[in-house]
Design a protein around this motif. Structure first.
Motif, PDB file in Angstrom:
ATOM      1  N   GLN A  43     -23.137  40.954 -26.382  1.00 17.71           N
ATOM      2  CA  GLN A  43     -21.927  41.751 -26.567  1.00 17.71           C
ATOM      3  C   GLN A  43     -21.338  42.191 -25.227  1.00 17.71           C
ATOM      4  O   GLN A  43     -20.125  42.220 -25.069  1.00 17.71           O
ATOM      5  N   SER A  44     -22.191  42.517 -24.276  1.00 14.19           N
ATOM      6  CA  SER A  44     -21.699  42.930 -22.961  1.00 14.19           C
ATOM      7  C   SER A  44     -21.048  41.773 -22.225  1.00 14.19           C
ATOM      8  O   SER A  44     -20.034  41.941 -21.563  1.00 14.19           O
ATOM      9  N   ALA A  45     -21.646  40.594 -22.325  1.00 18.90           N
ATOM     10  CA  ALA A  45     -21.153  39.437 -21.570  1.00 18.90           C
ATOM     11  C   ALA A  45     -19.915  38.817 -22.194  1.00 18.90           C
ATOM     12  O   ALA A  45     -19.022  38.371 -21.485  1.00 18.90           O
ATOM     13  N   THR A  46     -19.842  38.801 -23.528  1.00 17.94           N
ATOM     14  CA  THR A  46     -18.739  38.086 -24.169  1.00 17.94           C
ATOM     15  C   THR A  46     -17.609  38.988 -24.633  1.00 17.94           C
ATOM     16  O   THR A  46     -16.451  38.673 -24.437  1.00 17.94           O
ATOM     17  N   ASN A  47     -17.938  40.098 -25.261  1.00 15.16           N
ATOM     18  CA  ASN A  47     -16.902  40.938 -25.867  1.00 15.16           C
ATOM     19  C   ASN A  47     -16.607  42.203 -25.085  1.00 15.16           C
ATOM     20  O   ASN A  47     -15.658  42.901 -25.394  1.00 15.16           O
ATOM     21  N   ASN A  48     -17.471  42.510 -24.116  1.00  9.44           N
ATOM     22  CA  ASN A  48     -17.295  43.701 -23.293  1.00  9.44           C
ATOM     23  C   ASN A  48     -17.094  44.955 -24.144  1.00  9.44           C
ATOM     24  O   ASN A  48     -16.206  45.755 -23.907  1.00  9.44           O
ATOM     25  N   LYS A  49     -17.916  45.114 -25.179  1.00  6.33           N
ATOM     26  CA  LYS A  49     -17.849  46.275 -26.070  1.00  6.33           C
ATOM     27  C   LYS A  49     -18.607  47.450 -25.469  1.00  6.33           C
ATOM     28  O   LYS A  49     -19.502  47.274 -24.662  1.00  6.33           O
ATOM     29  N   GLU A  50     -18.249  48.655 -25.891  1.00  5.47           N
ATOM     30  CA  GLU A  50     -19.016  49.838 -25.518  1.00  5.47           C
ATOM     31  C   GLU A  50     -20.179  49.945 -26.491  1.00  5.47           C
ATOM     32  O   GLU A  50     -19.988  50.097 -27.703  1.00  5.47           O
ATOM     33  N   LEU A 103     -24.379  42.772 -14.981  1.00  5.36           N
ATOM     34  CA  LEU A 103     -25.009  41.457 -15.045  1.00  5.36           C
ATOM     35  C   LEU A 103     -24.803  40.686 -13.750  1.00  5.36           C
ATOM     36  O   LEU A 103     -23.725  40.744 -13.153  1.00  5.36           O
ATOM     37  N   ALA A 104     -25.830  39.948 -13.348  1.00  2.42           N
ATOM     38  CA  ALA A 104     -25.733  39.086 -12.176  1.00  2.42           C
ATOM     39  C   ALA A 104     -24.999  37.807 -12.560  1.00  2.42           C
ATOM     40  O   ALA A 104     -24.989  37.416 -13.726  1.00  2.42           O
ATOM     41  N   THR A 105     -24.401  37.164 -11.579  1.00  5.49           N
ATOM     42  CA  THR A 105     -23.756  35.879 -11.845  1.00  5.49           C
ATOM     43  C   THR A 105     -24.733  34.729 -11.634  1.00  5.49           C
ATOM     44  O   THR A 105     -24.588  33.675 -12.232  1.00  5.49           O
ATOM     45  N   ASP A 106     -25.725  34.935 -10.787  1.00  5.03           N
ATOM     46  CA  ASP A 106     -26.745  33.908 -10.569  1.00  5.03           C
ATOM     47  C   ASP A 106     -28.070  34.584 -10.294  1.00  5.03           C
ATOM     48  O   ASP A 106     -28.176  35.306  -9.310  1.00  5.03           O
ATOM     49  N   LYS A 129     -27.703  33.611 -14.220  1.00  6.54           N
ATOM     50  CA  LYS A 129     -26.815  34.113 -15.260  1.00  6.54           C
ATOM     51  C   LYS A 129     -27.596  34.977 -16.247  1.00  6.54           C
ATOM     52  O   LYS A 129     -28.709  34.652 -16.609  1.00  6.54           O
ATOM     53  N   PHE A 130     -26.996  36.063 -16.672  1.00  5.24           N
ATOM     54  CA  PHE A 130     -27.520  37.008 -17.658  1.00  5.24           C
ATOM     55  C   PHE A 130     -28.711  37.825 -17.168  1.00  5.24           C
ATOM     56  O   PHE A 130     -29.371  38.459 -17.957  1.00  5.24           O
ATOM     57  N   GLU A 131     -28.982  37.826 -15.881  1.00  6.03           N
ATOM     58  CA  GLU A 131     -29.991  38.740 -15.362  1.00  6.03           C
ATOM     59  C   GLU A 131     -29.330  40.102 -15.205  1.00  6.03           C
ATOM     60  O   GLU A 131     -28.228  40.220 -14.679  1.00  6.03           O
ATOM     61  N   ILE A 132     -30.000  41.141 -15.672  1.00  8.26           N
ATOM     62  CA  ILE A 132     -29.445  42.489 -15.585  1.00  8.26           C
ATOM     63  C   ILE A 132     -29.817  43.077 -14.232  1.00  8.26           C
ATOM     64  O   ILE A 132     -30.988  43.219 -13.913  1.00  8.26           O
ATOM     65  N   LYS A 133     -28.794  43.383 -13.432  1.00 10.82           N
ATOM     66  CA  LYS A 133     -29.026  43.975 -12.120  1.00 10.82           C
ATOM     67  C   LYS A 133     -29.202  45.486 -12.218  1.00 10.82           C
ATOM     68  O   LYS A 133     -29.962  46.081 -11.471  1.00 10.82           O
ATOM     69  N   LYS A 134     -28.463  46.106 -13.157  1.00 13.16           N
ATOM     70  CA  LYS A 134     -28.485  47.563 -13.277  1.00 13.16           C
ATOM     71  C   LYS A 134     -28.261  47.936 -14.736  1.00 13.16           C
ATOM     72  O   LYS A 134     -27.430  47.343 -15.413  1.00 13.16           O
ATOM     73  N   LEU A 135     -29.026  48.924 -15.208  1.00 10.79           N
ATOM     74  CA  LEU A 135     -28.902  49.410 -16.585  1.00 10.79           C
ATOM     75  C   LEU A 135     -28.750  50.920 -16.561  1.00 10.79           C
ATOM     76  O   LEU A 135     -29.579  51.623 -15.995  1.00 10.79           O
ATOM     77  N   LEU A 136     -27.666  51.394 -17.163  1.00 13.77           N
ATOM     78  CA  LEU A 136     -27.427  52.835 -17.306  1.00 13.77           C
ATOM     79  C   LEU A 136     -27.469  53.190 -18.780  1.00 13.77           C
ATOM     80  O   LEU A 136     -26.856  52.518 -19.603  1.00 13.77           O
ATOM     81  N   LEU A 137     -28.183  54.251 -19.101  1.00 15.80           N
ATOM     82  CA  LEU A 137     -28.202  54.816 -20.449  1.00 15.80           C
ATOM     83  C   LEU A 137     -27.666  56.226 -20.321  1.00 15.80           C
ATOM     84  O   LEU A 137     -28.312  57.095 -19.735  1.00 15.80           O
ATOM     85  N   GLY A 138     -26.473  56.418 -20.857  1.00 12.39           N
ATOM     86  CA  GLY A 138     -25.773  57.678 -20.612  1.00 12.39           C
ATOM     87  C   GLY A 138     -25.401  57.711 -19.145  1.00 12.39           C
ATOM     88  O   GLY A 138     -24.787  56.790 -18.629  1.00 12.39           O
ATOM     89  N   ASN A 139     -25.828  58.739 -18.438  1.00 16.51           N
ATOM     90  CA  ASN A 139     -25.557  58.802 -17.002  1.00 16.51           C
ATOM     91  C   ASN A 139     -26.824  58.599 -16.178  1.00 16.51           C
ATOM     92  O   ASN A 139     -26.834  58.844 -14.985  1.00 16.51           O
ATOM     93  N   LYS A 140     -27.922  58.158 -16.837  1.00 23.12           N
ATOM     94  CA  LYS A 140     -29.184  57.930 -16.141  1.00 23.12           C
ATOM     95  C   LYS A 140     -29.424  56.433 -15.946  1.00 23.12           C
ATOM     96  O   LYS A 140     -29.218  55.644 -16.863  1.00 23.12           O
ATOM     97  N   GLU A 141     -29.922  56.098 -14.760  1.00 27.40           N
ATOM     98  CA  GLU A 141     -30.247  54.705 -14.485  1.00 27.40           C
ATOM     99  C   GLU A 141     -31.689  54.425 -14.892  1.00 27.40           C
ATOM    100  O   GLU A 141     -32.602  55.189 -14.591  1.00 27.40           O
ATOM    101  N   ASN A 154     -35.670  41.017 -17.419  1.00 26.93           N
ATOM    102  CA  ASN A 154     -34.801  42.120 -17.856  1.00 26.93           C
ATOM    103  C   ASN A 154     -35.573  43.255 -18.524  1.00 26.93           C
ATOM    104  O   ASN A 154     -35.143  43.791 -19.535  1.00 26.93           O
ATOM    105  N   MET A 155     -36.717  43.637 -17.942  1.00 23.38           N
ATOM    106  CA  MET A 155     -37.492  44.756 -18.475  1.00 23.38           C
ATOM    107  C   MET A 155     -37.170  46.009 -17.680  1.00 23.38           C
ATOM    108  O   MET A 155     -37.172  45.990 -16.453  1.00 23.38           O
ATOM    109  N   PHE A 156     -36.905  47.093 -18.414  1.00 23.59           N
ATOM    110  CA  PHE A 156     -36.555  48.368 -17.782  1.00 23.59           C
ATOM    111  C   PHE A 156     -37.330  49.498 -18.432  1.00 23.59           C
ATOM    112  O   PHE A 156     -37.731  49.426 -19.593  1.00 23.59           O
TER     113      PHE A 156
END
Length: 167
Positions: free
Chosen positions: A106-113, A130-133, A135-147, A161-163
């Motif tokens: 959903q984040s990569a294709t539809n850019n939904k909240e 998301l990283a470009t290379d 592909k689909f590697e998560i560089k940063k994940l925020l939940l609310g305002n916390k990383e 992609n484990m956080f």
């Protein structure tokens, strides 16, 4: 001779039917299983206890977890599952994990909240970078305002992609 030609045609058609037209991703057989990139999230409380583990007081059960996006004023559920702790070779991973491929899709294709609601807590907006290379590697994940903290140990070599997220 007819049997030989028939066998040759069958082998030829099977070979053609199993080829991908786009060989840019390595040219694997089209019959190969599809791998979907998945977000893996470990949820801990302030004391470091696993909040997805049923043995933890105040844990979050599957029916108390909501993963969704809002479209046209209605909530649309996203699929997830909770995986039990596992071991891989000599490595033992002792935390339960929330897994979802829908978040990345959903984040990569539809850019939904996207929102994650744990129990009676306020819903947290899920933001991915998301990283470009690759592909689909998560560089940063925020939940609310916390990383959330990315896995940096040996588990990273076989679980992408484990956080870790502390409430």
């Amino acid at each position: 001779m007819k049997k030989f030609l028939l066998a040759l045609v069958i082998v030829f058609l099977a070979n053609l039917g199993c080829k991908k037209l786009d060989k840019s991703d390595g040219g694997l057989c089209a019959c190969s299983p599809v791998y979907e990139p998945t977000l893996v999230l470990v949820v801990k409380n302030a004391a470091g206890a696993d909040m997805l583990n049923p043995a933890t007081t105040g844990h979050f059960e599957n029916n108390n977890i909501q993963l969704y996006y809002v479209e046209g004023g209605t909530q649309k559920k996203l699929n997830f599952y909770v995986r039990i702790p596992f071991s891989y070779g000599n490595d033992k991973f002792n935390y339960y994990q929330l897994h979802s491929s829908d978040i990345i899709r959903q984040s990569a294709t539809n850019n939904k909240e996207i929102y994650l609601k744990l129990g009676s807590n306020e819903p947290m907006k899920v933001s991915l970078e998301l990283a470009t290379d690759p592909k689909f590697e998560i560089k940063k994940l925020l939940l609310g305002n916390k990383e959330a903290t990315a896995e940096q140990g040996s588990v990273k070599s076989y679980v992408q992609n484990m956080f870790y997220f502390n409430l």
